[in-house]
Design an enzyme around this catalytic site. Structure first.
Site, PDB file in Angstrom:
ATOM      1  N   ASP A 169      -3.059  17.315   1.081  1.00 30.20           N
ATOM      2  CA  ASP A 169      -4.133  16.711   0.290  1.00 30.20           C
ATOM      3  C   ASP A 169      -5.393  16.737   1.153  1.00 30.20           C
ATOM      4  OD1 ASP A 169      -3.619  15.788  -2.381  1.00 30.20           O
ATOM      5  OD2 ASP A 169      -2.187  14.322  -1.598  1.00 30.20           O
TER       6      ASP A 169
ATOM      7  N   HIS B   9      -1.154  18.964  -2.995  1.00 30.55           N
ATOM      8  CA  HIS B   9      -1.459  18.066  -4.105  1.00 30.55           C
ATOM      9  C   HIS B   9      -0.633  18.371  -5.359  1.00 30.55           C
ATOM     10  CE1 HIS B   9      -4.165  15.260  -6.190  1.00 30.55           C
ATOM     11  NE2 HIS B   9      -4.094  16.068  -7.223  1.00 30.55           N
TER      12      HIS B   9
ATOM     13  N   SER C  69      -2.015  11.852  -9.183  1.00 30.99           N
ATOM     14  CA  SER C  69      -3.441  12.178  -9.161  1.00 30.99           C
ATOM     15  C   SER C  69      -4.212  11.201 -10.055  1.00 30.99           C
ATOM     16  CB  SER C  69      -3.619  13.652  -9.549  1.00 30.99           C
ATOM     17  OG  SER C  69      -4.894  14.124  -9.172  1.00 30.99           O
TER      18      SER C  69
END
Length: 274
Positions: free
Chosen positions: A225, A257, A144
């Protein structure tokens, strides 16, 4: 509002609702790190600079020689939460295969600002290169916001540091490579980035031509995602490829995610294997 949705990863998981998934992620990474610390030989809170946040956790393989490869893990949390203290969960399977795992601490917002975080992560690699000169190469892994910071490392001009870390590979997981859309979302409330800062720190805008022995890059993105996260991964991997980098895009089915990175604690998980 549409951008807020796209850049809120917790809204896209089919597993858990958006209020519980982030708490669950914190709990999983913290518990995994606790297990890793209990099972591996560790050097915790090793300073790589003078700042409070400038510390590393090193999980060493059982073989005491210094010729191990090093996986450097850069945590996510939208540049404003999580820390190295929750970032050792990936160590056990790797340490057992003779890989040292290093979790990098950096000053998250609001204390840290974007330029400073990027510089800290670069300096942490210079420190590791100097401390362990005989390693079999450094491999970056970022999740991320951490994937963004790892990508910024790939665009570093190392001449100003007088040390060139031997970066052989990078695994960029569910990252953000263009910060400009973030300016228009809640994420920027803590970061307080101007457009100039966002552009200066967008890996997408600073792809350097690959040097002949350039490292291999794996850009990984989760099925669950958001479309924006998926677009960013695709476009960044295309930009690297166009600049001559050795890059592959891995689109992982059945993960979101959060568990795309949590599963690194499992031996048999595809990213652990890679």
């Amino acid at each position: 509002q549409a951008l807020e949705d796209q850049y809120s990863p917790s809204r896209w998981s089919p597993r858990l609702d958006r209020d519980t998934i982030i708490d669950a992620h914190f709990a999983v990474t913290a518990a995994g790190t606790e297990r890793a610390r209990a099972s591996a030989q560790t050097l915790l809170h090793v300073p790589y600079g003078d700042g409070d946040g400038e510390k590393l956790d090193i999980y060493l393989p059982t073989d005491p020689s210094e010729t191990f490869p090093v996986l450097v893990y850069i945590h996510g949390g939208y540049w404003q939460c999580l820390s190295k203290d929750d970032s050792g969960f990936a160590a056990p399977p790797l340490v057992s295969q003779g890989v040292a795992v290093v979790a990098v601490g950096y000053d998250t917002a609001p204390k840290g600002h974007m330029d400073a975080m990027v510089l800290q992560v670069r300096r942490s690699l210079v420190f590791l290169a100097e401390r362990y000169p005989r390693t079999r190469g450094i491999y970056l892994c970022g999740h991320s916001a951490g994937a963004h910071l790892a990508a910024m490392v790939l665009s570093t001009d190392w001449t100003e540091f007088q040390v060139v870390p031997d970066i052989k590979g990078a695994v960029l997981v569910s990252g953000v490579y263009d910060l400009e859309p973030i300016l228009h979302t809640y994420v920027n409330d803590a970061l307080n980035m101007s457009r100039e800062v966002a552009q200066r720190n967008s890996p997408m805008r600073h792809v350097t031509p690959a040097v002949p022995a350039a490292c291999e890059v794996l850009v990984a993105v989760a099925q669950h995602d958001s479309p924006e996260f998926r677009r960013q991964s695709q476009e960044y991997s295309q930009a690297l490829r166009a600049a001559g980098w050795s890059v592959s895009l891995l689109d992982l089915a059945g993960v979101d995610h959060f568990n795309i990175i949590e599963k690194l604690s499992e031996d048999s998980y595809v990213l652990t294997q890679v």
